[in-house]
Design an enzyme around this catalytic site. Sequence first.
Site, mmCIF file in Angstrom:
data_model
loop_
_atom_site.group_PDB
_atom_site.id
_atom_site.type_symbol
_atom_site.label_atom_id
_atom_site.label_comp_id
_atom_site.label_asym_id
_atom_site.label_seq_id
_atom_site.Cartn_x
_atom_site.Cartn_y
_atom_site.Cartn_z
ATOM 1 N N ARG A 55 22.800 -39.816 -40.757
ATOM 2 C CA ARG A 55 22.452 -40.438 -39.476
ATOM 3 C C ARG A 55 21.289 -41.412 -39.642
ATOM 4 O O ARG A 55 21.301 -42.526 -39.100
ATOM 5 C CB ARG A 55 22.110 -39.349 -38.455
ATOM 6 C CG ARG A 55 23.264 -38.412 -38.169
ATOM 7 C CD ARG A 55 22.840 -37.134 -37.472
ATOM 8 N NE ARG A 55 22.406 -37.382 -36.106
ATOM 9 C CZ ARG A 55 21.944 -36.436 -35.309
ATOM 10 N NH1 ARG A 55 21.843 -35.182 -35.733
ATOM 11 N NH2 ARG A 55 21.568 -36.738 -34.075
ATOM 12 N N THR A 95 27.773 -32.272 -35.192
ATOM 13 C CA THR A 95 28.582 -32.682 -36.342
ATOM 14 C C THR A 95 29.619 -31.585 -36.562
ATOM 15 O O THR A 95 29.294 -30.402 -36.493
ATOM 16 C CB THR A 95 27.708 -32.852 -37.598
ATOM 17 O OG1 THR A 95 26.736 -33.875 -37.354
ATOM 18 C CG2 THR A 95 28.543 -33.243 -38.804
ATOM 19 N N ILE A 126 25.023 -27.912 -40.993
ATOM 20 C CA ILE A 126 25.283 -29.221 -40.400
ATOM 21 C C ILE A 126 24.809 -29.166 -38.945
ATOM 22 O O ILE A 126 24.670 -28.089 -38.364
ATOM 23 C CB ILE A 126 26.770 -29.647 -40.501
ATOM 24 C CG1 ILE A 126 27.699 -28.604 -39.872
ATOM 25 C CG2 ILE A 126 27.162 -29.928 -41.935
ATOM 26 C CD1 ILE A 126 29.186 -28.976 -39.939
ATOM 27 N N ASP A 127 24.556 -30.326 -38.367
ATOM 28 C CA ASP A 127 23.999 -30.385 -37.020
ATOM 29 C C ASP A 127 24.986 -29.888 -35.968
ATOM 30 O O ASP A 127 26.208 -29.903 -36.180
ATOM 31 C CB ASP A 127 23.589 -31.827 -36.679
ATOM 32 C CG ASP A 127 22.521 -32.362 -37.621
ATOM 33 O OD1 ASP A 127 21.641 -31.573 -38.008
ATOM 34 O OD2 ASP A 127 22.571 -33.552 -37.973
ATOM 35 N N LYS A 128 24.441 -29.500 -34.837
ATOM 36 C CA LYS A 128 25.238 -28.980 -33.715
ATOM 37 C C LYS A 128 26.425 -29.887 -33.394
ATOM 38 O O LYS A 128 27.556 -29.428 -33.240
ATOM 39 C CB LYS A 128 24.337 -28.834 -32.488
ATOM 40 C CG LYS A 128 25.089 -28.494 -31.205
ATOM 41 C CD LYS A 128 24.159 -28.545 -29.994
ATOM 42 C CE LYS A 128 24.948 -28.340 -28.712
ATOM 43 N NZ LYS A 128 24.103 -28.480 -27.511
#
Length: 341
Positions: free
Chosen positions: A254, A155, A151-153
């Site tokens: 997103r 998130t 998962i993104d930084k």
Amino acid sequence: MSEQLGPEPNDEELYEHHKVVASKGQEPLRVDKFLMNFIENATRNQIQKAAKDGHIWVNNVVVKQNYKVKAGDDIRVMFTHPPYEFLLQAEDIPIDVVYEDEVLMVVNKPPGMVVHPGHGNYSGTLINALLHHCKDLPNNTSDRPGLVHRIDKDTSGLLVIAKTEAAMTFLAKQFFDKTSEREYIAIVWGNVEDDEGTIEGHLGRHPKNRLQMHVYPEGDEGKEAITHYKVVDRLGYVTVVSCKLETGRTHQIRVHMKYIGHTIFNDERYGGERILKGTTFTKYKQFVENTFKILPRQALHAKTLGFVHPVTKEFMRFDSELPEDMANAIEKWKHYAKHIE
């Protein structure tokens, strides 16, 4: 014509850190500006310093920062050391372990923590922490220890980590076959019209800004992406939604939410850090600015994760609380929404 300043890039002492080939439609653009759209977390100063030090090559020739990139150019950033992401170090960083046994673990990643090392983030990542917590984690197909998915930084939320080669293969197949369960909670701009729905549209890199993903609705480019959403709470100028992933593409929720006109609240990369819905009143503007301060990241949390255990073959489902910053932002919007006429 560019100036020759050094050895050919195939010199054994140089290591390729980034490589980009300019697309057919590329308009002439300074190489430092061009690379800003491709190298995540890099600053213009860093790129200009790399150019000044002779580390940017175009078509096998060192160029200066004002070189104009044109269609078909082969651009490479070369350094005398290997990429730091391959020099993985174990670091004693606390991690929130939700579940652990001999073959896997489930962790709850806080917002702001990078999952794996990359440009600009060589330490302090989840992988650095996992290497300290576990010995001999198996590599995935990208040579990233333990990672089944990411998962993104900015998130927050749940990730499953494989501790053995067999678990890595078994879990990765579930994600590939779309049999794993993943539910995210997001705050998005605007009042989402339908109570629930499905967003379909292939995802690929944005043609101009390579740090963004882009929806290709005709499916002519990118990879298939499907997101199912359901409204959880309507709060006036924003909506809380639950999103279930059928596929797991980079930035999928997103980009898909922006595609249907509901950008995620405070998602800077996709324009959600601006006021996209609401009034022109100064008090409203101040309220939103204050909420951005409470939640200084995109409002996205990986809440639920489900999969079949590699050994017991039982289906396991894990649920996590909303992190404090998102919960507080929702409370602020709930209070504000009561006063909207």
